[in-house]
Motif scaffolding. Structure first.
Motif, PDB file in Angstrom:
ATOM      1  N   ARG A  12       0.407  -1.105   0.215  1.00  0.00           N
ATOM      2  CA  ARG A  12       0.167  -0.189   0.150  1.00  0.00           C
ATOM      3  C   ARG A  12       0.665   1.126   0.154  1.00  0.00           C
ATOM      4  O   ARG A  12       2.495   0.976   0.558  1.00  0.00           O
ATOM      5  CB  ARG A  12      -0.910  -0.113   1.164  1.00  0.00           C
ATOM      6  N   ILE A  13       0.026   2.428  -0.888  1.00  0.00           N
ATOM      7  CA  ILE A  13       1.077   3.277  -0.590  1.00  0.00           C
ATOM      8  C   ILE A  13       0.204   4.528  -0.203  1.00  0.00           C
ATOM      9  O   ILE A  13      -1.265   4.330  -0.488  1.00  0.00           O
ATOM     10  CB  ILE A  13       1.269   3.976  -1.497  1.00  0.00           C
ATOM     11  N   GLY A  14       0.499   5.619   0.580  1.00  0.00           N
ATOM     12  CA  GLY A  14      -0.686   6.852   0.643  1.00  0.00           C
ATOM     13  C   GLY A  14       0.331   7.944   0.734  1.00  0.00           C
ATOM     14  O   GLY A  14       1.319   8.081   0.389  1.00  0.00           O
ATOM     15  N   VAL A  15      -1.018   8.955   0.534  1.00  0.00           N
ATOM     16  CA  VAL A  15      -0.588  10.330  -0.616  1.00  0.00           C
ATOM     17  C   VAL A  15      -1.866  11.075  -0.160  1.00  0.00           C
ATOM     18  O   VAL A  15      -2.954  10.889   0.293  1.00  0.00           O
ATOM     19  CB  VAL A  15      -1.324  10.093  -2.128  1.00  0.00           C
ATOM     20  N   TYR A  16      -1.761  12.191  -0.173  1.00  0.00           N
ATOM     21  CA  TYR A  16      -2.560  13.336   0.384  1.00  0.00           C
ATOM     22  C   TYR A  16      -2.810  14.101  -1.323  1.00  0.00           C
ATOM     23  O   TYR A  16      -1.485  15.306  -1.329  1.00  0.00           O
ATOM     24  CB  TYR A  16      -1.518  14.370   1.837  1.00  0.00           C
ATOM     25  N   SER A  33     -15.727   2.830 -15.379  1.00  0.00           N
ATOM     26  CA  SER A  33     -15.897   1.695 -14.622  1.00  0.00           C
ATOM     27  C   SER A  33     -15.228   0.828 -13.927  1.00  0.00           C
ATOM     28  O   SER A  33     -14.588   0.153 -13.410  1.00  0.00           O
ATOM     29  CB  SER A  33     -15.920   0.964 -15.240  1.00  0.00           C
ATOM     30  N   ARG A  34     -13.860   2.003 -12.700  1.00  0.00           N
ATOM     31  CA  ARG A  34     -13.266   1.580 -12.124  1.00  0.00           C
ATOM     32  C   ARG A  34     -13.387   1.980 -10.994  1.00  0.00           C
ATOM     33  O   ARG A  34     -14.077   3.143 -10.237  1.00  0.00           O
ATOM     34  CB  ARG A  34     -11.744   1.845 -12.270  1.00  0.00           C
ATOM     35  N   SER A  35     -12.674   0.915  -9.451  1.00  0.00           N
ATOM     36  CA  SER A  35     -12.682   1.498  -8.168  1.00  0.00           C
ATOM     37  C   SER A  35     -11.507   3.128  -8.541  1.00  0.00           C
ATOM     38  O   SER A  35     -10.428   2.738  -9.278  1.00  0.00           O
ATOM     39  CB  SER A  35     -12.019   0.983  -7.217  1.00  0.00           C
ATOM     40  N   LEU A  36     -11.292   3.630  -7.880  1.00  0.00           N
ATOM     41  CA  LEU A  36     -10.242   4.730  -7.411  1.00  0.00           C
ATOM     42  C   LEU A  36      -8.338   4.208  -7.020  1.00  0.00           C
ATOM     43  O   LEU A  36      -8.476   4.472  -7.752  1.00  0.00           O
ATOM     44  CB  LEU A  36     -10.899   5.585  -6.223  1.00  0.00           C
ATOM     45  N   SER A  37      -8.334   3.319  -6.538  1.00  0.00           N
ATOM     46  CA  SER A  37      -7.544   2.454  -6.804  1.00  0.00           C
ATOM     47  C   SER A  37      -7.195   2.213  -7.368  1.00  0.00           C
ATOM     48  O   SER A  37      -6.278   2.123  -8.101  1.00  0.00           O
ATOM     49  CB  SER A  37      -7.615   1.821  -5.302  1.00  0.00           C
ATOM     50  N   ASN A  38      -7.824   1.743  -8.669  1.00  0.00           N
ATOM     51  CA  ASN A  38      -7.414   0.754  -9.146  1.00  0.00           C
ATOM     52  C   ASN A  38      -7.666   1.682 -10.493  1.00  0.00           C
ATOM     53  O   ASN A  38      -6.525   1.310 -10.962  1.00  0.00           O
ATOM     54  CB  ASN A  38      -8.471  -0.367 -10.081  1.00  0.00           C
ATOM     55  N   TRP A  39      -7.926   2.881 -10.859  1.00  0.00           N
ATOM     56  CA  TRP A  39      -7.748   3.808 -11.619  1.00  0.00           C
ATOM     57  C   TRP A  39      -5.905   4.511 -11.897  1.00  0.00           C
ATOM     58  O   TRP A  39      -5.294   4.810 -12.267  1.00  0.00           O
ATOM     59  CB  TRP A  39      -9.009   4.788 -11.557  1.00  0.00           C
ATOM     60  N   ILE A  40      -5.786   4.301 -10.129  1.00  0.00           N
ATOM     61  CA  ILE A  40      -4.623   5.089  -9.694  1.00  0.00           C
ATOM     62  C   ILE A  40      -3.510   4.026 -10.364  1.00  0.00           C
ATOM     63  O   ILE A  40      -2.379   4.616 -11.030  1.00  0.00           O
ATOM     64  CB  ILE A  40      -4.749   5.583  -8.621  1.00  0.00           C
ATOM     65  N   THR A  41      -3.994   2.228 -10.191  1.00  0.00           N
ATOM     66  CA  THR A  41      -2.758   1.720  -9.930  1.00  0.00           C
ATOM     67  C   THR A  41      -2.156   1.883 -12.327  1.00  0.00           C
ATOM     68  O   THR A  41      -1.761   2.080 -12.357  1.00  0.00           O
ATOM     69  CB  THR A  41      -3.097   0.724 -10.425  1.00  0.00           C
ATOM     70  N   VAL A  42      -3.373   1.746 -12.342  1.00  0.00           N
ATOM     71  CA  VAL A  42      -3.548   1.885 -13.567  1.00  0.00           C
ATOM     72  C   VAL A  42      -2.863   3.096 -14.516  1.00  0.00           C
ATOM     73  O   VAL A  42      -1.872   3.147 -15.679  1.00  0.00           O
ATOM     74  CB  VAL A  42      -5.252   2.523 -14.973  1.00  0.00           C
TER      75      VAL A  42
END
Length: 61
Positions: A12-16, A33-42
Protein backbone atom coordinates in the motif's frame (compact mmCIF):
# COMPACT_ATOMS: atom_id res chain seq x y z
CA UNK A 1 -21.67 2.65 -8.57
CA UNK A 2 -20.38 0.91 -5.46
CA UNK A 3 -17.26 -1.24 -5.40
CA UNK A 4 -16.62 -4.14 -3.06
CA UNK A 5 -13.53 -4.04 -0.92
CA UNK A 6 -11.36 -7.08 -1.51
CA UNK A 7 -8.45 -7.82 0.83
CA UNK A 8 -5.11 -7.65 -0.93
CA UNK A 9 -1.58 -8.62 -0.07
CA UNK A 10 -0.23 -5.96 -2.43
CA UNK A 11 1.87 -3.18 -0.91
CA UNK A 12 0.00 0.00 0.00
CA UNK A 13 1.01 3.60 -0.50
CA UNK A 14 -0.50 6.72 0.99
CA UNK A 15 -0.80 10.12 -0.64
CA UNK A 16 -2.29 13.45 0.32
CA UNK A 17 -4.43 15.25 -2.25
CA UNK A 18 -7.06 17.95 -2.06
CA UNK A 19 -10.71 17.06 -1.56
CA UNK A 20 -11.48 18.64 -4.94
CA UNK A 21 -8.89 16.54 -6.78
CA UNK A 22 -10.10 13.36 -5.05
CA UNK A 23 -13.71 14.09 -5.96
CA UNK A 24 -12.79 14.71 -9.61
CA UNK A 25 -10.62 11.58 -9.73
CA UNK A 26 -13.48 9.50 -8.34
CA UNK A 27 -15.74 10.76 -11.12
CA UNK A 28 -13.19 9.87 -13.79
CA UNK A 29 -12.57 6.44 -12.27
CA UNK A 30 -16.29 5.72 -12.08
CA UNK A 31 -16.74 6.82 -15.72
CA UNK A 32 -14.23 4.09 -16.62
CA UNK A 33 -15.99 1.53 -14.37
CA UNK A 34 -12.96 1.37 -12.08
CA UNK A 35 -12.38 1.87 -8.40
CA UNK A 36 -10.28 4.91 -7.55
CA UNK A 37 -7.46 2.63 -6.41
CA UNK A 38 -7.53 0.62 -9.64
CA UNK A 39 -7.66 3.78 -11.78
CA UNK A 40 -4.63 5.22 -9.98
CA UNK A 41 -2.78 1.90 -10.40
CA UNK A 42 -3.44 2.02 -14.16
CA UNK A 43 -2.13 5.61 -14.33
CA UNK A 44 1.06 4.61 -12.53
CA UNK A 45 1.55 1.55 -14.76
CA UNK A 46 1.14 3.70 -17.88
CA UNK A 47 3.59 6.32 -16.59
CA UNK A 48 6.21 3.68 -15.74
CA UNK A 49 5.82 2.00 -19.14
CA UNK A 50 6.19 5.39 -20.86
CA UNK A 51 9.31 6.21 -18.83
CA UNK A 52 10.80 2.83 -19.74
CA UNK A 53 10.03 3.23 -23.45
CA UNK A 54 11.55 6.74 -23.41
CA UNK A 55 14.70 5.39 -21.77
CA UNK A 56 14.22 7.42 -18.59
CA UNK A 57 14.35 4.29 -16.44
CA UNK A 58 15.53 0.74 -16.97
CA UNK A 59 14.85 -2.41 -15.01
CA UNK A 60 16.66 -5.70 -15.39
CA UNK A 61 14.13 -8.50 -15.64
Amino acid sequence: MKFESVPSKKPRIGVYISEELKAKAEIVAESESRSLSNWITVLIEEAVERAESEGKIKFDD
